[in-house]
Motif scaffolding. Structure first.
Motif, PDB file in Angstrom:
ATOM      1  N   ALA A 140      -3.207  10.226   1.282  1.00 41.29           N
ATOM      2  CA  ALA A 140      -3.130  10.171   2.733  1.00 41.29           C
ATOM      3  C   ALA A 140      -2.806   8.751   3.156  1.00 41.29           C
ATOM      4  O   ALA A 140      -3.572   7.830   2.894  1.00 41.29           O
ATOM      5  CB  ALA A 140      -4.447  10.630   3.338  1.00 41.29           C
ATOM      6  N   ASP A 141      -1.619   8.580   3.782  1.00 41.91           N
ATOM      7  CA  ASP A 141      -1.221   7.249   4.236  1.00 41.91           C
ATOM      8  C   ASP A 141      -1.585   7.109   5.706  1.00 41.91           C
ATOM      9  O   ASP A 141      -0.938   7.681   6.574  1.00 41.91           O
ATOM     10  CB  ASP A 141       0.295   7.062   4.027  1.00 41.91           C
ATOM     11  CG  ASP A 141       0.689   5.587   4.098  1.00 41.91           C
ATOM     12  OD1 ASP A 141      -0.137   4.768   4.566  1.00 41.91           O
ATOM     13  OD2 ASP A 141       1.812   5.265   3.674  1.00 41.91           O
ATOM     14  N   GLU A 142      -2.652   6.359   5.977  1.00 42.92           N
ATOM     15  CA  GLU A 142      -3.179   6.163   7.327  1.00 42.92           C
ATOM     16  C   GLU A 142      -3.293   7.481   8.088  1.00 42.92           C
ATOM     17  O   GLU A 142      -2.709   7.643   9.148  1.00 42.92           O
ATOM     18  CB  GLU A 142      -2.305   5.174   8.094  1.00 42.92           C
ATOM     19  CG  GLU A 142      -2.218   3.853   7.343  1.00 42.92           C
ATOM     20  CD  GLU A 142      -1.656   2.735   8.199  1.00 42.92           C
ATOM     21  OE1 GLU A 142      -1.992   2.711   9.392  1.00 42.92           O
ATOM     22  OE2 GLU A 142      -0.899   1.915   7.663  1.00 42.92           O
ATOM     23  N   PRO A 143      -4.085   8.414   7.565  1.00 47.42           N
ATOM     24  CA  PRO A 143      -4.136   9.755   8.166  1.00 47.42           C
ATOM     25  C   PRO A 143      -4.752   9.755   9.551  1.00 47.42           C
ATOM     26  O   PRO A 143      -4.528  10.675  10.321  1.00 47.42           O
ATOM     27  CB  PRO A 143      -5.012  10.547   7.190  1.00 47.42           C
ATOM     28  CG  PRO A 143      -5.851   9.520   6.515  1.00 47.42           C
ATOM     29  CD  PRO A 143      -5.006   8.300   6.415  1.00 47.42           C
ATOM     30  N   LYS A 201       0.830  -1.214   0.000  1.00 51.35           N
ATOM     31  CA  LYS A 201       0.000   0.000   0.000  1.00 51.35           C
ATOM     32  C   LYS A 201       0.865   1.266   0.000  1.00 51.35           C
ATOM     33  O   LYS A 201       0.689   2.159  -0.834  1.00 51.35           O
ATOM     34  CB  LYS A 201      -0.915   0.018   1.239  1.00 51.35           C
ATOM     35  CG  LYS A 201      -1.790  -1.217   1.388  1.00 51.35           C
ATOM     36  CD  LYS A 201      -2.698  -1.108   2.580  1.00 51.35           C
ATOM     37  CE  LYS A 201      -1.969  -1.090   3.924  1.00 51.35           C
ATOM     38  NZ  LYS A 201      -1.286  -2.358   4.256  1.00 51.35           N
ATOM     39  N   SER A 202       1.797   1.305   0.946  1.00 46.74           N
ATOM     40  CA  SER A 202       2.644   2.495   1.033  1.00 46.74           C
ATOM     41  C   SER A 202       3.493   2.641  -0.219  1.00 46.74           C
ATOM     42  O   SER A 202       3.714   3.751  -0.719  1.00 46.74           O
ATOM     43  CB  SER A 202       3.535   2.428   2.261  1.00 46.74           C
ATOM     44  OG  SER A 202       2.741   2.440   3.421  1.00 46.74           O
ATOM     45  N   THR A 203       3.984   1.527  -0.721  1.00 51.20           N
ATOM     46  CA  THR A 203       4.800   1.558  -1.930  1.00 51.20           C
ATOM     47  C   THR A 203       4.009   2.188  -3.081  1.00 51.20           C
ATOM     48  O   THR A 203       4.524   3.068  -3.790  1.00 51.20           O
ATOM     49  CB  THR A 203       5.232   0.133  -2.301  1.00 51.20           C
ATOM     50  OG1 THR A 203       5.874  -0.451  -1.174  1.00 51.20           O
ATOM     51  CG2 THR A 203       6.165   0.128  -3.489  1.00 51.20           C
TER      52      THR A 203
HETATM   53 MG   LIG Z   1       2.425   1.329   4.939  1.00 51.13          MG
END
Ligand SMILES: [Mg+2]
Ligand SMILES: Nc1ncnc2c1ncn2[C@@H]1O[C@H](COP(=O)(O)OP(=O)(O)OP(=O)(O)O)[C@@H](O)[C@H]1O
Lengths: 255, 441
Positions: A176-179, A55-57
């Motif tokens: 937004a990464d896990e905002p 996901k982050s990638t």
């Molecule tokens: Mg991640």
């Protein structure tokens, strides 16, 4: 009211067979193994999936912080996969709004100055830009905190500054990464309502989350598994409305 | 432009987060820059001093001076004649072609009297060129003339102080001065402008005080007083037999000075069994001063270079720590659109601010060089006059002269050090991978 730059293209971004490999000494980690999907302008996408699914990638790639090993990635009309480091930086400052789990405000700067940073790197520092920063601070409800520093704000307030900052350059989309990962349920709800409002105004939002309750508020959920899209479905209006109502009903009482 | 201003503002803000750390970082540059200014100012002071000495003596002159022989060389009874003779004077002029002119000088300590006023002074027998060579300026009347010299005239010229002391109200010109020790009268024909005492040159010539002089033609002195002089000092008599106290030789070309001095020494070699003459070459003194100056420059230059180097390394060290400490900030800035060049600029501006602060305060401290040295001398004099007197003369007397161009030089040096030692940390900051930087705790 903040005017949305109605994108000339229909799509905020298009992802074609995107692959990312990390070559380490002992092995090669295939973080993304061929991801394909489109995000139309005005969409609100939640990306889910187990830890390590990429996901982050994917989000870093969408945010032009990293380059794919292969595949294509279009932001508007531009193929980001072929850009130089400086061009990527330019795209980041003009086209992308970031919201991070840990807020990532700059400690030496005040609220307004933090909101202004992306414009700073475009060399836009005029009174018009100043006014826009104030307007955004007002929109996220921090009008009377303009000259406070991040350490003087609560987590939710900091995240709202970060959201204001992500809007200042009128981006193609907000990433937004896990905002809400660091926030309690009340503050989470505040932030989600803010996202909802922005999306209603026409903003494209792509967020990564682990929480079903958060993903239900989006228009669409893309689930990754082992670097591939496992499924991609649309949330019905019913599901979204129910989730919003549930969140409000279950909000802890203030003490 | 605005970007630069904002970056500078930001840099100051970031440095201000750790005021003590920034201050200590600046110290090396401060010392380095201050010593650059001190170095240039003090060596200019030394140079000026030396030049003043030479100016009062002339770079094209050679001074041959009679000296009282050491007592063991004197015969136990009677008075031994010593020093330069008129014969030698003539011989030098005849045999050495590079000599353009030479003036014989005879000096005697005498009392001068006018009406009931008596003062102690120095009677100088000389030729007209004396005024030119020793840079005496006539205020009124005229200096000794050739005809007065060849006619053994009893004319005299007064130094300003002598004129003031003997003639507080009257006009001295045309008056007659009495010298009780030789029962002689001299007519005043001229008065000189006041002249500062000449600087002392090395050990062989003490400083000359021209303020208590009366000048008369040397031929007149020879005829009326002669070579044997007795002076009464307190109760006892002192006698000396001496033809000339000094011969000042002028050489046609400065480049011939050294050779001429050698020839003079050879020509006078047979004379000097009493060790009663000294040849002083002002040009050599100038060269000595240059050596002192150069040694000082090297010494202070090393201090300056070392502190600038240490200062630079200090800046680099702190900036490397800062970059690591602010990895997260760098990641954020990169994510929000900062190019590598923007990051380099941000950190270079910070080091430049540090080094400019060091540079500017160093320059200010450097400008205080003169007062600080005087204060230090004053304190040393008060604390331990003994030690002070044993210090080399340069240290006791030198007056630093701030060179105007040393200010921009020092400023650019500090800036250059900041940039030079700031580049590496800034590049390191710019090279970071934004994703990893963002993940940094
Ligand atoms: Mg991640
Ligand atoms: N810089 C890197 N070098 C090597 N491997 C990496 C790197 N970044 C990510 N990976 C690997 O790529 C895979 C995907 O990681 P990613 O961070 O995208 O997961 P994620 O879905 O965001 O997980 P989480 O929910 O825990 O944040 C993981 O196996 C991870 O170990």
């Amino acid at each position: 009211m903040i005017k949305v730059n109605a994108s000339t293209t229909q799509h905020a971004c298009r992802i074609r067979d995107l692959k990312k490999e990390y070559v380490l000494k002992s092995e090669t980690v295939r973080a993304l193994r061929g991801v394909t999907f489109d995000v139309p302008a005005g969409d609100y996408v939640a990306i889910m999936g187990p830890s390590g699914s990429g996901k982050s990638t994917l989000l870093n790639m969408l945010g032009c912080l990293d380059q794919p090993s292969s595949g294509e990635l279009f932001l508007g009309e531009d193929n980001v996969a072929q850009m130089t480091d400086d061009e990527l930086a330019d795209v980041r400052s003009r086209r992308i709004g970031f919201v991070f789990q840990s807020y990532n405000l700059i400690q030496q700067l005040t609220v307004v100055e933090n909101i202004q940073v992306p414009l700073f790197y475009q060399g836009r520092l005029g009174p018009k830009e100043q006014a826009r920063c104030l307007e955004l601070a007002q929109m996220v409800g921090l009008k009377d905190r303009l000259s406070h520093r991040p350490t003087q704000l609560s987590g939710g307030q900091q995240q709202r500054v970060a959201i204001a900052r992500s809007l200042v350059n009128d981006p193609y989309f907000i990433l937004a990464d896990e905002p809400t990962g660091n926030l309690d349920s009340r503050t989470t709800e505040e932030i989600l309502q803010l996202f909802q409002r922005l999306n209603d105004e026409g903003r494209t939002i792509i967020l990564v989350t682990h929480e079903d309750e958060v993903s239900k508020r989006a228009k669409r959920v893309v689930r990754l598994k082992d670097g591939l899209v496992q499924w991609d479905r649309t949330n019905t209006e019913e599901v979204r409305a129910q989730a919003a109502k549930y969140a409000i009903d279950n909000m802890p009482v203030e003490v | 432009m605005v970007i630069w201003l904002r970056t500078i503002q930001l840099g100051i803000k970031s440095l201000w987060l750790h005021p003590l750390r920034s201050l200590l970082t600046v110290l090396g540059i401060f010392i380095g820059v201050a010593s650059v200014i001190w170095l240039l100012a003090i060596s200019k002071g030394i140079g000026d001093e030396a030049r003043k000495q030479i100016e009062s003596l002339g770079a094209d002159t050679i001074i041959i001076r009679s000296m009282k022989p050491p007592t063991e060389k004197l015969s136990p009874s009677g008075v031994t004649p010593y020093g330069l003779t008129r014969e030698e004077f003539a011989m030098l002029i005849e045999t050495i072609p590079t000599i353009r002119g030479a003036l014989p000088i005879r000096e005697i300590r005498r009392q001068f009297q006018y009406a009931d006023r008596v003062i102690d002074g120095r009677l100088v027998g000389c030729t007209p060129e004396y005024a030119d060579v020793t840079k005496l300026k006539v205020q009124r009347g005229h200096f000794i003339t050739d005809s007065e010299n060849s006619n053994y005239a009893n004319s005299c010229v007064l130094a300003a102080n002598v004129a003031d002391d003997l003639f507080p109200v009257e006009d001295p010109i045309g008056k007659r001065i009495y010298m009780p020790e030789s029962t002689d009268y001299y007519n005043v024909v001229g008065i000189l402008e006041p002249k500062m005492a000449s600087a002392a040159i090395g050990g062989s010539l003490s400083s000359q005080d021209f303020s208590r002089d009366i000048y008369i033609p040397i031929k007149t002195l020879q005829q009326r007083i002669g070579d044997t002089v007795t002076t009464r000092r307190g109760g006892s008599f002192e006698g000396e037999i001496l033809e000339l106290n000094q011969i000042t030789v002028r050489v046609a070309q400065v480049s011939d000075v050294k050779r001429t001095a050698e020839l003079i020494e050879q020509a006078l070699a047979s004379h000097d069994r009493l060790e009663d003459i000294a040849v002083v070459v002002p040009l050599e003194l100038l060269e000595q001063a240059r050596t002192t100056q150069a040694m000082f420059m090297i010494f202070m230059g090393m201090i300056a270079a070392i502190s600038l180097l240490v200062g630079g390394i200090g800046i680099m060290n702190i900036m490397l720590a800062t970059v690591t400490e602010r990895t997260r900030e760098i990641g954020i800035r990169r994510a929000l659109g900062a190019k590598r060049a923007d990051i380099v600029r941000q950190f270079l501006v910070e080091t430049s601010v540090l080094s400019i602060v060091g540079g500017v305060t160093g320059i200010l401290f450097g400008l205080l060089c003169g007062p600080i040295i005087n204060l230090a001398r004053y304190a040393a004099e008060w604390y331990s006059p003994e030690t002070m007197r044993q210090l080399p003369e340069v240290i006791q007397t030198v007056q630093p002269q701030i060179l105007p161009e040393s200010i921009p030089i020092a400023f650019y040096i500090s800036l250059a050090v900041g940039i030079l030692f700031g580049i590496y940390p800034a590049m390191r900051a710019a090279k970071m991978n934004p994703i990893e930087a963002l993940r940094h705790e």
